[in-house]
Scaffold this motif. Structure first.
Motif, mmCIF file in Angstrom:
data_model
loop_
_atom_site.group_PDB
_atom_site.id
_atom_site.type_symbol
_atom_site.label_atom_id
_atom_site.label_comp_id
_atom_site.label_asym_id
_atom_site.label_seq_id
_atom_site.Cartn_x
_atom_site.Cartn_y
_atom_site.Cartn_z
ATOM 1 N N ILE A 67 -36.194 56.287 18.242
ATOM 2 C CA ILE A 67 -35.377 55.558 17.276
ATOM 3 C C ILE A 67 -35.794 55.960 15.866
ATOM 4 C CG2 ILE A 67 -34.868 53.252 16.402
ATOM 5 C CD1 ILE A 67 -35.374 52.297 19.317
ATOM 6 N N PRO A 68 -34.816 56.254 14.992
ATOM 7 C CA PRO A 68 -35.164 56.628 13.622
ATOM 8 C C PRO A 68 -35.882 55.498 12.883
ATOM 9 C CG PRO A 68 -32.782 56.481 13.893
ATOM 10 C CD PRO A 68 -33.394 56.258 15.228
ATOM 11 N N VAL A 69 -36.578 55.882 11.838
ATOM 12 C CA VAL A 69 -37.378 54.949 11.056
ATOM 13 C C VAL A 69 -36.709 54.732 9.703
ATOM 14 C CG1 VAL A 69 -39.643 54.601 10.006
ATOM 15 C CG2 VAL A 69 -39.455 55.806 12.182
ATOM 16 N N LEU A 70 -36.618 53.487 9.256
ATOM 17 C CA LEU A 70 -36.058 53.165 7.954
ATOM 18 C C LEU A 70 -37.182 52.712 7.029
ATOM 19 C CD1 LEU A 70 -32.731 51.530 7.200
ATOM 20 C CD2 LEU A 70 -34.721 50.846 5.899
ATOM 21 N N ASP A 71 -37.399 53.455 5.949
ATOM 22 C CA ASP A 71 -38.430 53.122 4.960
ATOM 23 C C ASP A 71 -37.784 52.270 3.870
ATOM 24 O OD1 ASP A 71 -40.283 53.025 2.885
ATOM 25 O OD2 ASP A 71 -40.877 55.122 3.113
ATOM 26 N N GLU A 72 -38.091 50.986 3.858
ATOM 27 C CA GLU A 72 -37.489 50.050 2.908
ATOM 28 C C GLU A 72 -37.752 50.443 1.458
ATOM 29 O OE1 GLU A 72 -38.322 45.952 3.619
ATOM 30 O OE2 GLU A 72 -37.952 46.142 5.766
ATOM 31 N N SER A 73 -38.881 51.084 1.196
ATOM 32 C CA SER A 73 -39.213 51.442 -0.191
ATOM 33 C C SER A 73 -38.319 52.563 -0.718
ATOM 34 C CB SER A 73 -40.686 51.843 -0.308
ATOM 35 O OG SER A 73 -40.933 53.049 0.386
ATOM 36 N N LEU A 74 -37.696 53.330 0.167
ATOM 37 C CA LEU A 74 -36.791 54.408 -0.244
ATOM 38 C C LEU A 74 -35.322 53.990 -0.213
ATOM 39 C CD1 LEU A 74 -38.397 57.439 1.629
ATOM 40 C CD2 LEU A 74 -38.614 56.840 -0.786
ATOM 41 N N CYS A 75 -35.040 52.862 0.411
ATOM 42 C CA CYS A 75 -33.661 52.404 0.568
ATOM 43 C C CYS A 75 -33.062 52.036 -0.786
ATOM 44 C CB CYS A 75 -33.604 51.210 1.511
ATOM 45 S SG CYS A 75 -31.930 50.605 1.794
ATOM 46 N N HIS A 122 -32.816 47.827 20.044
ATOM 47 C CA HIS A 122 -32.152 47.510 21.300
ATOM 48 C C HIS A 122 -30.737 48.082 21.348
ATOM 49 C CE1 HIS A 122 -35.371 44.954 22.681
ATOM 50 N NE2 HIS A 122 -35.385 44.376 21.498
ATOM 51 N N ARG A 123 -30.155 48.311 20.183
ATOM 52 C CA ARG A 123 -28.801 48.872 20.113
ATOM 53 C C ARG A 123 -28.806 50.382 19.924
ATOM 54 N NH1 ARG A 123 -24.290 45.552 17.661
ATOM 55 N NH2 ARG A 123 -24.807 43.436 18.189
ATOM 56 N N CYS A 124 -29.798 50.896 19.215
ATOM 57 C CA CYS A 124 -29.835 52.304 18.813
ATOM 58 C C CYS A 124 -29.854 53.235 20.025
ATOM 59 C CB CYS A 124 -31.061 52.568 17.941
ATOM 60 S SG CYS A 124 -31.163 54.260 17.337
ATOM 61 N N MET A 125 -28.999 54.270 19.969
ATOM 62 C CA MET A 125 -28.936 55.273 21.035
ATOM 63 C C MET A 125 -29.748 56.516 20.673
ATOM 64 S SD MET A 125 -24.902 55.108 22.112
ATOM 65 C CE MET A 125 -24.541 56.353 20.917
ATOM 66 N N ALA A 126 -30.410 56.503 19.523
ATOM 67 C CA ALA A 126 -31.233 57.615 19.048
ATOM 68 C C ALA A 126 -30.430 58.895 18.869
ATOM 69 C CB ALA A 126 -32.433 57.835 19.958
ATOM 70 N N CYS A 127 -29.169 58.763 18.424
ATOM 71 C CA CYS A 127 -28.347 59.950 18.191
ATOM 72 C C CYS A 127 -28.716 60.633 16.869
ATOM 73 C CB CYS A 127 -26.864 59.591 18.203
ATOM 74 S SG CYS A 127 -26.335 58.579 16.794
ATOM 75 N N LEU A 128 -29.341 59.890 15.967
ATOM 76 C CA LEU A 128 -29.818 60.366 14.666
ATOM 77 C C LEU A 128 -28.696 60.758 13.692
ATOM 78 C CD1 LEU A 128 -32.864 62.506 15.882
ATOM 79 C CD2 LEU A 128 -32.795 60.058 15.371
ATOM 80 N N ASP A 129 -27.469 60.339 13.957
ATOM 81 C CA ASP A 129 -26.350 60.624 13.060
ATOM 82 C C ASP A 129 -26.502 59.943 11.703
ATOM 83 O OD1 ASP A 129 -25.148 62.186 14.984
ATOM 84 O OD2 ASP A 129 -23.679 60.658 15.582
ATOM 85 N N ILE A 151 -33.915 56.956 5.879
ATOM 86 C CA ILE A 151 -33.934 57.016 7.337
ATOM 87 C C ILE A 151 -34.420 58.398 7.758
ATOM 88 C CG2 ILE A 151 -32.584 56.786 9.452
ATOM 89 C CD1 ILE A 151 -30.620 55.038 7.886
ATOM 90 N N THR A 152 -35.462 58.405 8.576
ATOM 91 C CA THR A 152 -36.069 59.667 8.997
ATOM 92 C C THR A 152 -36.239 59.701 10.506
ATOM 93 O OG1 THR A 152 -38.288 58.768 8.661
ATOM 94 C CG2 THR A 152 -37.310 59.989 6.817
#
Length: 76
Positions: free
Chosen positions: A10-18, A49-56, A66-67
């Motif tokens: 699952i991709p990672v979301l960095d709140e400090s870069l958002c 739980h929802r993410c399909m890890a497609c990385l789109d 998002i990385t």
């Protein structure tokens, strides 16, 4: 080989870069709506739980928040 933080990659979301875009372009391309917004004006999060890890979502995030998940090699 283990993937962190998610077992599915699952991709990672960095709140400090958002940039807290309105609308969130990464959220718009997510087919399963795994990028969730709870409070307007705050960074979203990725529902594992929802993410399909497609990385789109990664190239759509203009802030680069998002990385890909970190790959950790295990020594055997």
């Amino acid at each position: 080989m283990n993937l962190l933080p998610g077992k599915k990659g699952i991709p990672v979301l960095d709140e400090s870069l958002c940039l807290v875009c309105d609308p969130c372009l990464a959220r718009q391309v997510c087919r399963v709506k795994a990028i969730r917004i709870i409070d307007r004006g705050e960074a979203p999060f990725i529902d594992g739980h929802r993410c399909m890890a497609c990385l789109d979502c990664i190239p759509e995030c203009i802030g680069g928040a998002i990385t890909r998940p970190v790959v950790v090699e295990q020594k055997t």
